[in-house]
Design a protein around this motif. Sequence first.
Motif, PDB file in Angstrom:
ATOM      1  N   ILE A   1       0.830  -1.208   0.000  1.00 48.64           N
ATOM      2  CA  ILE A   1       0.000   0.000   0.000  1.00 48.64           C
ATOM      3  C   ILE A   1       0.865   1.258   0.000  1.00 48.64           C
ATOM      4  CG2 ILE A   1      -1.650   1.323   1.372  1.00 48.64           C
ATOM      5  CD1 ILE A   1      -2.977  -1.300   2.114  1.00 48.64           C
TER       6      ILE A   1
ATOM      7  N   VAL B   1      -3.209   0.346 -13.547  1.00 51.00           N
ATOM      8  CA  VAL B   1      -4.070  -0.837 -13.648  1.00 51.00           C
ATOM      9  C   VAL B   1      -3.514  -1.842 -14.653  1.00 51.00           C
ATOM     10  CG1 VAL B   1      -6.345  -1.583 -14.397  1.00 51.00           C
ATOM     11  CG2 VAL B   1      -6.128   0.343 -12.891  1.00 51.00           C
TER      12      VAL B   1
ATOM     13  N   SER C   1      -3.074 -14.239  -3.091  1.00 50.43           N
ATOM     14  CA  SER C   1      -2.805 -12.903  -2.552  1.00 50.43           C
ATOM     15  C   SER C   1      -2.351 -11.916  -3.617  1.00 50.43           C
ATOM     16  CB  SER C   1      -1.814 -12.937  -1.394  1.00 50.43           C
ATOM     17  OG  SER C   1      -1.036 -14.059  -1.404  1.00 50.43           O
TER      18      SER C   1
ATOM     19  N   LEU D   1      -5.104  -9.670  -5.204  1.00 52.29           N
ATOM     20  CA  LEU D   1      -5.659  -8.750  -4.210  1.00 52.29           C
ATOM     21  C   LEU D   1      -4.664  -7.635  -3.891  1.00 52.29           C
ATOM     22  CD1 LEU D   1      -7.337 -11.302  -1.784  1.00 52.29           C
ATOM     23  CD2 LEU D   1      -8.411  -9.929  -3.551  1.00 52.29           C
ATOM     24  N   LEU D   2      -3.386  -8.022  -3.722  1.00 53.96           N
ATOM     25  CA  LEU D   2      -2.369  -7.013  -3.428  1.00 53.96           C
ATOM     26  C   LEU D   2      -2.216  -6.050  -4.592  1.00 53.96           C
ATOM     27  CD1 LEU D   2       0.347  -9.239  -1.713  1.00 53.96           C
ATOM     28  CD2 LEU D   2      -1.038  -7.478  -0.637  1.00 53.96           C
TER      29      LEU D   2
ATOM     30  N   ALA E   1      -4.477  -5.193  -6.779  1.00 53.67           N
ATOM     31  CA  ALA E   1      -5.624  -4.280  -6.806  1.00 53.67           C
ATOM     32  C   ALA E   1      -5.443  -3.191  -5.759  1.00 53.67           C
ATOM     33  CB  ALA E   1      -6.913  -5.052  -6.550  1.00 53.67           C
ATOM     34  N   LEU E   2      -4.945  -3.581  -4.567  1.00 50.66           N
ATOM     35  CA  LEU E   2      -4.711  -2.591  -3.517  1.00 50.66           C
ATOM     36  C   LEU E   2      -3.639  -1.597  -3.936  1.00 50.66           C
ATOM     37  CD1 LEU E   2      -4.938  -4.820  -0.365  1.00 50.66           C
ATOM     38  CD2 LEU E   2      -6.188  -2.710  -0.741  1.00 50.66           C
TER      39      LEU E   2
ATOM     40  N   SER F   1      -2.861  -0.661  -7.018  1.00 53.90           N
ATOM     41  CA  SER F   1      -3.418   0.274  -8.005  1.00 53.90           C
ATOM     42  C   SER F   1      -4.335   1.279  -7.333  1.00 53.90           C
ATOM     43  CB  SER F   1      -4.194  -0.482  -9.079  1.00 53.90           C
ATOM     44  OG  SER F   1      -3.361  -1.391  -9.728  1.00 53.90           O
ATOM     45  N   ALA F   2      -5.193   0.793  -6.430  1.00 59.33           N
ATOM     46  CA  ALA F   2      -6.127   1.697  -5.753  1.00 59.33           C
ATOM     47  C   ALA F   2      -5.355   2.736  -4.943  1.00 59.33           C
ATOM     48  CB  ALA F   2      -7.071   0.902  -4.863  1.00 59.33           C
TER      49      ALA F   2
ATOM     50  N   ILE G   1      -3.827   5.317  -7.238  1.00 60.88           N
ATOM     51  CA  ILE G   1      -4.774   6.297  -7.768  1.00 60.88           C
ATOM     52  C   ILE G   1      -5.135   7.314  -6.692  1.00 60.88           C
ATOM     53  CG2 ILE G   1      -7.144   6.551  -8.606  1.00 60.88           C
ATOM     54  CD1 ILE G   1      -6.553   3.811 -10.073  1.00 60.88           C
TER      55      ILE G   1
ATOM     56  N   ILE H   1      -9.069  -3.476 -16.463  1.00 63.37           N
ATOM     57  CA  ILE H   1      -9.021  -3.976 -15.090  1.00 63.37           C
ATOM     58  C   ILE H   1      -8.963  -5.500 -15.051  1.00 63.37           C
ATOM     59  CG2 ILE H   1     -10.291  -4.055 -12.908  1.00 63.37           C
ATOM     60  CD1 ILE H   1     -11.206  -1.225 -13.515  1.00 63.37           C
TER      61      ILE H   1
ATOM     62  N   VAL I   1      -5.923  -7.905 -13.602  1.00 65.19           N
ATOM     63  CA  VAL I   1      -6.077  -8.953 -12.592  1.00 65.19           C
ATOM     64  C   VAL I   1      -5.557 -10.292 -13.141  1.00 65.19           C
ATOM     65  CG1 VAL I   1      -7.761 -10.278 -11.271  1.00 65.19           C
ATOM     66  CG2 VAL I   1      -7.995  -7.816 -11.452  1.00 65.19           C
TER      67      VAL I   1
END
Lengths: 265, 157
Positions: free
Chosen positions: A63, A99, A157, A160-161, A163-164, A166-167, A170, A202, A206
């Motif tokens: 993160i 992404v 994992s 999920l990691l 996606a976190l 990228s989020a 942003i 997206i 993934v």
Amino acid sequence: MKADPIALLTSLGHAVTSRLDRLGLATRFAIAVFSVLGVVFVRFGLIIRELYFSGVRSLSIVIVSGLFVGMVLAVQGYEVLQRYGSTEALGVIVALSLVRELGPVVTALLFAGRASSAVTAEIGLMRATDQLAAMDMMAVDPLARVIAPRFLAAIFSLPLLAALFSAAGIVGAWIIGVKLIGIDDGAFWSQMQASVDVRIDIVNGVLKSVVFGVAVGLISVFEGYFAVPTAEGVSTATTRTVVTSSLAVLLLDLVLTVMMFRGLN
Amino acid sequence: MNRSKFDLAVGAFVALGILALLFLAMKVGNLAGFDTGTAYVIEARFDNIGGLKVRAPVKSAGVVVGRVESINLDGETYEAVARLRISSAFRFSKDTIATILTSGLLGEQYIGLESGGVPEYLTQGDRVMKTQSAMVLEKLISQFLFNKAAETPGQTK
């Protein structure tokens, strides 16, 4: 030293055959691991433990890195975009690069350094202290008990990691772009939403991180399982995990990007 | 650390990851858009589509009402055939005019629909009869020069 052509040829041949041998070993190992994957779902607690050590413990680094990468992208992107008077496109640039590419790739590289190296060292030490052999003696399959959960944890994992990551990136870009520089908030999000396609951008991102998870996970358990059972062997195996995983991720990324995004426009 | 604490941490991790995916899908992408809703496909033929691309927006009065689904070349008439996927929420009359427009000076190209006055509406598979091609810069310039050259003799008198 005088170059001996025969010795040179011999060493070349040895290099090729030993690598081919290792590749064959890795393939057979992969098939063996895949064949016991079903067993793991019966004992789900094993994966939970590995998800904790590989996934949860990687959260902070992923993160924080994502936040910083997004911020840097925003600063650099703004620098170039303001020359063309289209600073509202900042959100598009940051979101697409995160992404599509940076999210999956950088997360996989971080994961290789943070989690995979630990997995290799752990399994290598089990090998060195004969714990794997002991399990075999007790009729417990080390592939199902030790290897498969760690392998599956990487596959679960990483997406999920990513996606976190990228989020977080942003959000970082939003902090720099909208809060500090003063780009219009509405334009930042609406231009992003107009250009980022859920299926093409997206979902493909993934998918990429799932593939990276398979590669990184397999490399880490393979290097650990076949580590030379000495202190030096474990350290070599750990290094090889990080190096091979990073190279594999970057190479796979090129292949996947060409397959996914070629001929879109 | 006992088992339930592992479970709790992993559960939080998975929930966080899924939240991030939802954030990407809803806020960054536009899953909430009408791409998932029902839609009908109409066809428009152009002499020249310029830089129009698949997935370009179809707008009416500036509002996005659909996307360009595919672009092909008709081998017999040498016209570009664009198939437009329009949201079922919007209806356009049979005499709608489709124009290829550019957003901003250097922006992306999109298709603008201007509805006419006929009370019958376009449905699945229909063709937009009136279209206007893209402006191609080279053609505009050559036209301008041609007009200029035609004017010149009069001025030199």
